[in-house]
Design an enzyme around this catalytic site. Structure first.
Site, short mmCIF file in Angstrom:
data_model
loop_
_atom_site.label_atom_id
_atom_site.label_comp_id
_atom_site.label_asym_id
_atom_site.label_seq_id
_atom_site.Cartn_x
_atom_site.Cartn_y
_atom_site.Cartn_z
N ASP A 54 0.86 -1.18 0.00
CA ASP A 54 0.00 0.00 0.00
C ASP A 54 0.90 1.24 0.00
OD1 ASP A 54 0.98 0.30 2.61
OD2 ASP A 54 -0.90 -0.35 3.55
N ALA A 55 0.33 2.41 0.18
CA ALA A 55 1.09 3.66 0.12
C ALA A 55 2.15 3.75 1.22
CB ALA A 55 0.15 4.86 0.21
#
Length: 142
Positions: A11-12
Site C-alpha cells: 500500500d502507500a
C-alpha cells in the site's frame, strides 16, 4: 517457496496490502502440488479443480517493501472431496511469522459440483496429515 515483496504488493505506506497474502498463499499451494508431481493447469484441463470454500487468516506482523518471504504449506485433514491446507508467511530474515491461514479446498468438476479427490492426489495429501507421517512443508531452496 520464496517470494520477494515488490512495490505492487504494498500500500502507500510500503506495507503488504492484506489481500495480497491470498496471492502468496495461492502460489504456495500451487507450488506444493507442482513439487509433488501435480500440475494445477493440467488437472484443471482434465476437469479437476480446487475451489476455496473457507479461509481463516490471522495477520500477525506486517511484511514490508523489499522483504524476502517464505511461504510454507502443510496439509491438515483430508476428506473424500476436500482438504485443509495450513499455510504460513514468514520473513526469511529471522523467521518471524507474519500471517497464517487455514484454507479448506473442495475438489470440483467442470459442472462446479463437488467430486471425489483423484486417488493419487488424495494419497499424496494424506501423507502429510497429522497421525500419518511428519507434516509436508515446502521450504525454499537455500
Amino acid at each position: 517457496m520464496e517470494v520477494r515483496v515488490y512495490y505492487e504488493d504494498t500500500d502507500a505506506g510500503g506495507v503488504v496490502y492484506h489481500a495480497n497474502y491470498l496471492r502468496f498463499f495461492e502460489r504456495g499451494r500451487t507450488e506444493f502440488l507442482r513439487e509433488r508431481g501435480f500440475d494445477v493447469a493440467a488437472m484443471h484441463n482434465a476437469g479437476t479443480i480446487f475451489a476455496i470454500v473457507s479461509m481463516k487468516i490471522d495477520y500477525r506482523s506486517p511484511a514490508r517493501l523489499g522483504d524476502l518471504l517464505e511461504i510454507e504449506t502443510e496439509i491438515g485433514e483430508v476428506k473424500n472431496s476436500s482438504f485443509i491446507a495450513k499455510q504460513r508467511v514468514l520473513r526469511r530474515d529471522g523467521g518471524t511469522v507474519l500471517c497464517e491461514a487455514e484454507v479448506t479446498l473442495a475438489c470440483i468438476g467442470e459442472t462446479l459440483r463437488a467430486k471425489r479427490l483423484p486417488a493419487d492426489v488424495r494419497d499424496m495429501l494424506k501423507k502429510g496429515c497429522p497421525g500419518d507421517e511428519p507434516s509436508i512443508s515446502v521450504p525454499s531452496e537455500k
